[in-house]
Write a protein that holds these residues in place. Sequence first.
Motif, short mmCIF file in Angstrom:
data_model
loop_
_atom_site.label_atom_id
_atom_site.label_comp_id
_atom_site.label_asym_id
_atom_site.label_seq_id
_atom_site.Cartn_x
_atom_site.Cartn_y
_atom_site.Cartn_z
N LEU A 79 34.81 38.15 42.40
CA LEU A 79 36.12 38.57 41.90
C LEU A 79 37.19 37.54 42.23
CD1 LEU A 79 36.21 42.40 42.67
CD2 LEU A 79 35.78 41.27 40.49
N LEU A 80 37.16 37.00 43.43
CA LEU A 80 38.14 35.99 43.80
C LEU A 80 37.98 34.72 42.96
CD1 LEU A 80 38.22 36.42 47.67
CD2 LEU A 80 40.05 36.96 46.06
N ALA A 81 36.75 34.30 42.71
CA ALA A 81 36.52 33.11 41.88
C ALA A 81 37.05 33.32 40.47
CB ALA A 81 35.03 32.79 41.86
N ALA A 82 36.79 34.49 39.90
CA ALA A 82 37.29 34.78 38.56
C ALA A 82 38.82 34.86 38.56
CB ALA A 82 36.70 36.09 38.04
N LEU A 83 39.39 35.43 39.59
CA LEU A 83 40.84 35.54 39.70
C LEU A 83 41.48 34.15 39.75
CD1 LEU A 83 43.26 37.45 40.04
CD2 LEU A 83 42.92 37.26 42.51
N THR A 108 29.42 38.88 48.29
CA THR A 108 29.08 38.34 46.98
C THR A 108 30.01 38.89 45.89
OG1 THR A 108 26.78 38.13 47.66
CG2 THR A 108 27.21 38.08 45.31
N VAL A 109 30.23 40.19 45.90
CA VAL A 109 31.13 40.81 44.92
C VAL A 109 32.55 40.32 45.15
CG1 VAL A 109 32.12 43.00 44.13
CG2 VAL A 109 29.67 42.83 44.55
N GLU A 110 32.99 40.29 46.41
CA GLU A 110 34.33 39.83 46.71
C GLU A 110 34.53 38.39 46.23
OE1 GLU A 110 35.28 39.69 50.87
OE2 GLU A 110 37.43 39.61 50.47
N ALA A 129 34.19 38.36 35.75
CA ALA A 129 33.61 38.05 37.06
C ALA A 129 32.09 38.05 36.97
CB ALA A 129 34.08 39.06 38.10
N ALA A 130 31.47 37.20 37.75
CA ALA A 130 30.01 37.11 37.78
C ALA A 130 29.44 38.21 38.67
CB ALA A 130 29.58 35.74 38.28
N VAL A 131 29.56 39.44 38.17
CA VAL A 131 29.09 40.61 38.91
C VAL A 131 28.01 41.28 38.06
CG1 VAL A 131 29.77 42.85 39.84
CG2 VAL A 131 31.34 40.93 39.98
N GLU A 132 26.90 41.59 38.69
CA GLU A 132 25.81 42.24 37.96
C GLU A 132 26.19 43.68 37.63
OE1 GLU A 132 21.93 41.67 39.60
OE2 GLU A 132 22.46 39.70 40.38
N SER A 133 25.61 44.22 36.59
CA SER A 133 25.99 45.55 36.11
C SER A 133 25.82 46.63 37.18
CB SER A 133 25.20 45.92 34.85
OG SER A 133 23.81 45.90 35.11
N HIS A 134 24.80 46.51 38.03
CA HIS A 134 24.61 47.52 39.06
C HIS A 134 25.66 47.40 40.18
CE1 HIS A 134 22.35 44.18 40.90
NE2 HIS A 134 22.63 44.76 42.06
N GLU A 135 26.48 46.33 40.18
CA GLU A 135 27.52 46.14 41.19
C GLU A 135 28.91 46.48 40.68
OE1 GLU A 135 26.62 41.97 41.95
OE2 GLU A 135 25.89 42.53 43.93
N LEU A 136 29.03 46.97 39.45
CA LEU A 136 30.35 47.21 38.88
C LEU A 136 31.16 48.27 39.63
CD1 LEU A 136 29.72 46.86 35.05
CD2 LEU A 136 30.99 45.31 36.56
N ASP A 137 30.51 49.32 40.10
CA ASP A 137 31.24 50.33 40.87
C ASP A 137 31.81 49.71 42.15
OD1 ASP A 137 30.82 52.32 39.01
OD2 ASP A 137 29.06 53.13 40.05
N ARG A 138 31.00 48.91 42.82
CA ARG A 138 31.47 48.25 44.05
C ARG A 138 32.58 47.25 43.71
NH1 ARG A 138 33.58 48.35 48.49
NH2 ARG A 138 33.36 46.50 49.75
N ALA A 139 32.45 46.54 42.61
CA ALA A 139 33.48 45.59 42.20
C ALA A 139 34.81 46.30 41.95
CB ALA A 139 33.03 44.83 40.95
#
Length: 61
Positions: A10-14, A5-7, A33-43
């Motif tokens: 990021l690819l969609a935003a890229l 989901t995170v990948e 990128a459509a990443v939730e705040s709790h996923e920012l470290d993983r992003a």
Amino acid sequence: MNNPTVECALLAALVAKHGWGTPIGREQLLSVAAVESHELDRADEVFDELGEKPYLTSSHG
């Protein structure tokens, strides 16, 4: 990468922001990128992992 989901986000935003033009920086990509705040470290980690991969790959021999 164990979080598609995170990948994908990021690819969609890229693709949407970069296309084949000017490179997009880490902070700009993470901010759009459509990443939730709790996923920012993983992003942030996925951003680095994506930078290590070739641009095009083929699943055909």
